[in-house]
Scaffold this active site. Structure first.
Site, mmCIF file in Angstrom:
data_model
loop_
_atom_site.group_PDB
_atom_site.id
_atom_site.type_symbol
_atom_site.label_atom_id
_atom_site.label_comp_id
_atom_site.label_asym_id
_atom_site.label_seq_id
_atom_site.Cartn_x
_atom_site.Cartn_y
_atom_site.Cartn_z
ATOM 1 C CB SER A 24 -0.574 -0.046 1.146
ATOM 2 O OG SER A 24 -2.099 1.198 1.094
ATOM 3 C CG ASP A 109 -6.466 -2.785 -3.190
ATOM 4 O OD1 ASP A 109 -7.510 -1.708 -2.806
ATOM 5 O OD2 ASP A 109 -4.960 -3.087 -2.970
ATOM 6 C CG HIS A 138 -5.850 -2.580 -0.224
ATOM 7 N ND1 HIS A 138 -4.778 -1.529 -0.682
ATOM 8 C CD2 HIS A 138 -5.100 -2.110 1.337
ATOM 9 C CE1 HIS A 138 -3.935 -1.010 -0.616
ATOM 10 N NE2 HIS A 138 -4.087 -1.471 0.945
#
Length: 158
Positions: A24, A109, A138
């Site tokens: 991320s 995601d 994610h």
């Protein structure tokens, strides 16, 4: 950059291998660090954020934090945002990558849309290994994590 400086100053540092990894925002920082710090020898970003931030302006999903959606961008601030957003867009850093990378993300995601990640990874001209886990969101599967660790260890052996 300071973390790399610190790690390279430790007596345990072998003097040649510097790898960066993260998911991320950490994936974005791995790309940025590899682009800006020539001591980095390999990278493994997962579902990087901050990619293709202007995607919404071109009819596709933009990357987290989704700055330019109609819901989040007042019209009056758009020119100012567009003037500075390139300084933070990971796509612009990805173009500067010169070391091998292991890149992974999924198609489900909602935080970092796959289209935004593709925009960054397609800009990388250095050798790259891409592992797509279609059903992941994610997060990453442990198998993919292990695959990245094996890949990174192979980079260290070079």
């Amino acid at each position: 950059m300071r973390a790399v400086d610190y790690l390279c100053s430790l007596p345990e540092f072998d003097g040649k291998n510097v790898v960066v990894t993260g998911g991320s925002q950490g994936g974005a920082l791995a790309i940025v660090t590899a682009a800006l710090n020539k001591r980095v020898t390999a990278l493994a970003p997962f579902y990087p954020a901050l990619c293709d931030l202007t995607g919404y302006q071109h009819g596709r999903a933009g990357g987290w934090p989704h700055l330019l959606t109609e819901r989040t961008t007042p019209d009056a601030s758009l020119p100012a945002q567009l003037a500075t957003i390139g300084y933070y867009d990971v796509v612009n850093f990805a173009r500067q990558i010169t070391v091998p990378g292991f890149y992974s993300w999924g198609y489900n995601d909602n935080t970092c849309p796959p289209t935004s990640i593709y925009a960054a990874i397609n800009a990388v001209q250095a050798p790259k290994t891409v592992v797509i886990t279609p059903i992941s969101g994610h997060w990453r599967f442990e198998e993919t994590n292990q695959q990245s660790l094996i890949w990174l260890k192979q980079q260290l052996a070079k």
